[in-house]
Structure formats: C-alpha cells, structure tokens
Design a protein around this motif. Sequence first.
Motif, PDB file in Angstrom:
ATOM      1  N   VAL A   1       0.842  -1.208   0.000  1.00 39.32           N
ATOM      2  CA  VAL A   1       0.000   0.000   0.000  1.00 39.32           C
ATOM      3  C   VAL A   1       0.876   1.257   0.000  1.00 39.32           C
ATOM      4  O   VAL A   1       0.611   2.223  -0.737  1.00 39.32           O
ATOM      5  CB  VAL A   1      -0.943   0.005   1.224  1.00 39.32           C
ATOM      6  CG1 VAL A   1      -1.636   1.354   1.367  1.00 39.32           C
ATOM      7  CG2 VAL A   1      -1.975  -1.112   1.098  1.00 39.32           C
ATOM      8  N   VAL A   2       1.928   1.253   0.822  1.00 39.59           N
ATOM      9  CA  VAL A   2       2.855   2.392   0.843  1.00 39.59           C
ATOM     10  C   VAL A   2       3.481   2.582  -0.542  1.00 39.59           C
ATOM     11  O   VAL A   2       3.576   3.707  -1.058  1.00 39.59           O
ATOM     12  CB  VAL A   2       3.958   2.188   1.903  1.00 39.59           C
ATOM     13  CG1 VAL A   2       5.015   3.295   1.801  1.00 39.59           C
ATOM     14  CG2 VAL A   2       3.353   2.162   3.297  1.00 39.59           C
ATOM     15  N   ALA A   3       3.904   1.483  -1.157  1.00 41.56           N
ATOM     16  CA  ALA A   3       4.484   1.564  -2.503  1.00 41.56           C
ATOM     17  C   ALA A   3       3.473   2.121  -3.501  1.00 41.56           C
ATOM     18  O   ALA A   3       3.830   2.913  -4.385  1.00 41.56           O
ATOM     19  CB  ALA A   3       4.967   0.182  -2.951  1.00 41.56           C
ATOM     20  N   ALA A   4       2.191   1.723  -3.361  1.00 42.51           N
ATOM     21  CA  ALA A   4       1.165   2.223  -4.283  1.00 42.51           C
ATOM     22  C   ALA A   4       1.000   3.733  -4.161  1.00 42.51           C
ATOM     23  O   ALA A   4       0.908   4.442  -5.173  1.00 42.51           O
ATOM     24  CB  ALA A   4      -0.158   1.515  -4.006  1.00 42.51           C
ATOM     25  N   VAL A   5       0.967   4.246  -2.924  1.00 45.65           N
ATOM     26  CA  VAL A   5       0.816   5.699  -2.724  1.00 45.65           C
ATOM     27  C   VAL A   5       2.039   6.435  -3.267  1.00 45.65           C
ATOM     28  O   VAL A   5       1.921   7.471  -3.936  1.00 45.65           O
ATOM     29  CB  VAL A   5       0.614   6.022  -1.230  1.00 45.65           C
ATOM     30  CG1 VAL A   5       0.601   7.531  -1.003  1.00 45.65           C
ATOM     31  CG2 VAL A   5      -0.683   5.397  -0.727  1.00 45.65           C
ATOM     32  N   TRP A   6       3.232   5.903  -2.966  1.00 46.97           N
ATOM     33  CA  TRP A   6       4.471   6.511  -3.457  1.00 46.97           C
ATOM     34  C   TRP A   6       4.469   6.603  -4.984  1.00 46.97           C
ATOM     35  O   TRP A   6       4.709   7.664  -5.562  1.00 46.97           O
ATOM     36  CB  TRP A   6       5.674   5.707  -2.962  1.00 46.97           C
ATOM     37  CG  TRP A   6       6.957   5.973  -3.690  1.00 46.97           C
ATOM     38  CD1 TRP A   6       7.519   5.233  -4.690  1.00 46.97           C
ATOM     39  CD2 TRP A   6       7.850   7.092  -3.499  1.00 46.97           C
ATOM     40  NE1 TRP A   6       8.690   5.800  -5.120  1.00 46.97           N
ATOM     41  CE2 TRP A   6       8.917   6.941  -4.411  1.00 46.97           C
ATOM     42  CE3 TRP A   6       7.834   8.196  -2.641  1.00 46.97           C
ATOM     43  CZ2 TRP A   6       9.970   7.847  -4.492  1.00 46.97           C
ATOM     44  CZ3 TRP A   6       8.890   9.112  -2.730  1.00 46.97           C
ATOM     45  CH2 TRP A   6       9.931   8.930  -3.630  1.00 46.97           C
ATOM     46  N   PHE A   7       4.162   5.497  -5.661  1.00 48.80           N
ATOM     47  CA  PHE A   7       4.215   5.506  -7.116  1.00 48.80           C
ATOM     48  C   PHE A   7       3.038   6.265  -7.730  1.00 48.80           C
ATOM     49  O   PHE A   7       3.152   6.776  -8.853  1.00 48.80           O
ATOM     50  CB  PHE A   7       4.296   4.076  -7.659  1.00 48.80           C
ATOM     51  CG  PHE A   7       5.687   3.526  -7.618  1.00 48.80           C
ATOM     52  CD1 PHE A   7       6.662   4.005  -8.488  1.00 48.80           C
ATOM     53  CD2 PHE A   7       6.038   2.574  -6.692  1.00 48.80           C
ATOM     54  CE1 PHE A   7       7.958   3.525  -8.440  1.00 48.80           C
ATOM     55  CE2 PHE A   7       7.344   2.081  -6.633  1.00 48.80           C
ATOM     56  CZ  PHE A   7       8.304   2.564  -7.508  1.00 48.80           C
ATOM     57  N   PHE A   8       1.922   6.370  -7.018  1.00 48.52           N
ATOM     58  CA  PHE A   8       0.824   7.219  -7.503  1.00 48.52           C
ATOM     59  C   PHE A   8       1.287   8.673  -7.595  1.00 48.52           C
ATOM     60  O   PHE A   8       1.097   9.344  -8.619  1.00 48.52           O
ATOM     61  CB  PHE A   8      -0.384   7.110  -6.566  1.00 48.52           C
ATOM     62  CG  PHE A   8      -1.483   8.082  -6.900  1.00 48.52           C
ATOM     63  CD1 PHE A   8      -2.386   7.797  -7.911  1.00 48.52           C
ATOM     64  CD2 PHE A   8      -1.596   9.289  -6.220  1.00 48.52           C
ATOM     65  CE1 PHE A   8      -3.396   8.699  -8.231  1.00 48.52           C
ATOM     66  CE2 PHE A   8      -2.597  10.194  -6.539  1.00 48.52           C
ATOM     67  CZ  PHE A   8      -3.498   9.902  -7.540  1.00 48.52           C
ATOM     68  N   LEU A   9       1.924   9.154  -6.531  1.00 43.55           N
ATOM     69  CA  LEU A   9       2.411  10.535  -6.527  1.00 43.55           C
ATOM     70  C   LEU A   9       3.537  10.738  -7.529  1.00 43.55           C
ATOM     71  O   LEU A   9       3.593  11.759  -8.216  1.00 43.55           O
ATOM     72  CB  LEU A   9       2.870  10.919  -5.114  1.00 43.55           C
ATOM     73  CG  LEU A   9       1.731  11.037  -4.092  1.00 43.55           C
ATOM     74  CD1 LEU A   9       2.295  11.119  -2.674  1.00 43.55           C
ATOM     75  CD2 LEU A   9       0.869  12.258  -4.385  1.00 43.55           C
ATOM     76  N   ARG A  10       4.444   9.749  -7.631  1.00 42.30           N
ATOM     77  CA  ARG A  10       5.539   9.880  -8.609  1.00 42.30           C
ATOM     78  C   ARG A  10       4.992   9.929 -10.040  1.00 42.30           C
ATOM     79  O   ARG A  10       5.450  10.715 -10.871  1.00 42.30           O
ATOM     80  CB  ARG A  10       6.524   8.701  -8.506  1.00 42.30           C
ATOM     81  CG  ARG A  10       7.122   8.410  -7.153  1.00 42.30           C
ATOM     82  CD  ARG A  10       7.559   9.624  -6.410  1.00 42.30           C
ATOM     83  NE  ARG A  10       8.524  10.432  -7.164  1.00 42.30           N
ATOM     84  CZ  ARG A  10       8.878  11.652  -6.790  1.00 42.30           C
ATOM     85  NH1 ARG A  10       8.322  12.217  -5.729  1.00 42.30           N
ATOM     86  NH2 ARG A  10       9.767  12.318  -7.492  1.00 42.30           N
ATOM     87  N   SER A  11       4.005   9.076 -10.325  1.00 43.35           N
ATOM     88  CA  SER A  11       3.428   9.039 -11.670  1.00 43.35           C
ATOM     89  C   SER A  11       2.682  10.335 -11.978  1.00 43.35           C
ATOM     90  O   SER A  11       2.762  10.860 -13.101  1.00 43.35           O
ATOM     91  CB  SER A  11       2.472   7.849 -11.809  1.00 43.35           C
ATOM     92  OG  SER A  11       3.160   6.628 -11.668  1.00 43.35           O
TER      93      SER A  11
END
Length: 295
Positions: A170-180
């Motif tokens: 979940v943390v990775a999903a939020v991180w990559f959502f913001l990066r994308s």
Amino acid sequence: MRIVPKRLYAAVVHSSVFLGVATIGEIYVASSLAGISPNAALVVGFLITVGIYNFDKLADLDADEANYVGRTAFIAAHPRMYTAFSALAIIGALGLAIQRGGVYGLGLTLFPGVVAVFYSLPLLPIPSADRLKDIFLVNTTVVALAWAVLVAFVPFAVAAAEPSYIAGAVVAAVWFFLRSAISVEVHNVRDVEGDKENGVATLPTAVGVRRTQLILYAMELVSLGFVVGAAWLDYVPLWAPIALLPATVYSVWITYALTGTNRSVERLCTLRDGEGVLMVLGVVVAAHGLSLVPV
C-alpha cells in the motif's frame, strides 16, 4: 557517425521498450518496499506496459502528430508490425499473470488496460468530454492510479499473497501514484501547445507552467514525507526514505529546470523518465549492498 542505426533507434524508442524497462525498475522498488523478492511480476509489468502504451499511441495517432512528429511517422510506416508486436506483448503479460496469480493476477494486469481504453477512446456518455483524457485532473489521476496499482500489487498477487506484505504494498502504491502524477504533469508542460490545440485540459494549460511547478514541489514533499512516516510506523524498512531521497531531489531539479534554465523541455522530459534508475540504485545501495536480491 551514428553508433546505433536510425531504424533500430526509432524502433526501440517508439515501441515503448524504455517505458517497459522503467516499469521493471519500479516493480523491483515496490517489491523491496513490501519485502517481496523479485518475481514474475517484473516480466508482467514490462510486457503490459509495452502493449498498453503502444495501443495508446495508435489511438492518438492523429492528435499526437503536432507533439510527436518522429513517433507518428514511425508508427504510420509500420502499422501492422507495430500492432502485432503490441498485441503479443499484452497476450504474453495476461498469460503469465494468469499462470502465476490466477484471477487476482489477471485483474491487476488488466486494470491499466481498462483504464487506458476509457482514457483514449470516446466511450464516456458526456457530450463535452467523452474520454477520460479530456477531463481536467481526472486524466492525470487515472493514469497515476493505473500504474501505481499495477506496480505495487502485481508482485503481491503473483508470488507473495501473504497479509504481512500488504502494508508495504500500500505504501508503494501511494508513493508511485504521486511519482506518476508528477511525471504526467511534467510531460504535460512539454505538450502545452498541442494540448491547447486539441482541447485537452491539463494542469499547465489551466494554471500555467509556473503554478504547476509550485504544485509539483508540494507533491514532492508529500511523497517523501509519506515514506518517512511509513518507515517510522514500521510499514516499510527504515532505509526506504534514504534510498528514495536521491530520486526525489533529481525530480525536483527536473521540475525547476522546466523554467529555471534554457534547457530543452523535450530533453528534460526524457531525463525525467530516468528517475526510476535512481530509485533502483538507491534501494540496491541502501538495502542490499551490491546484491539485487532483497534479503
């Protein structure tokens, strides 16, 4: 003297292979944050990225002619080969996802493709905006969400479906959502003129490039602060913020350089796609020494 033949260079650049390789790096980073060893998700991510981005380019061939002259000419010169290559990539991704992750792997791998269809094709019952691409902020949000879900949860689905991994995923999903989302808006700066001509509302066309930069700086702080908080709560390893800091600093510089220098925006967008390399190197150095296998 050209080291790489012109046609080979065009084939690699315009076939989305670089984007597929970047997805491999992102999935590796997401797996490491969640504590999952590299698995078949790396191959699934590469193939589905190549297939989906290529079909998106095919769907927008006429509209993209103003922004991407070289790419449009290459695709128009090899339409059947380009379509067949893209279809095989998607079939390969779905087949492997089903084999390794069953219905969950299939659903997660299909997710960005379904989003891409509604993003690119006029399927919405809204007269003024029949594609997700034409709806302000929704266009950026759905693209970022589609790839964040794929990158973060496919490794979880295909080989490590244990509850202990879900917090890191979940943390990775939020991180990559913001990066994308940041990456999409940086690329939208390059496409301002073409988007205005085609009536596509983006952050740079709506609020201007300078205000877009300020918003992206805030998103950089939020993304890194989120990982720091997650590490403090033990949802991801303590090395995570240190590993991801160089990529964040690099991304801030790219955003600044959009107006703070006389550099080509086209070249800055290409450099922006290299952020994933810094993430991978950061994880390798901070967490695993010289080994590519998480421990």
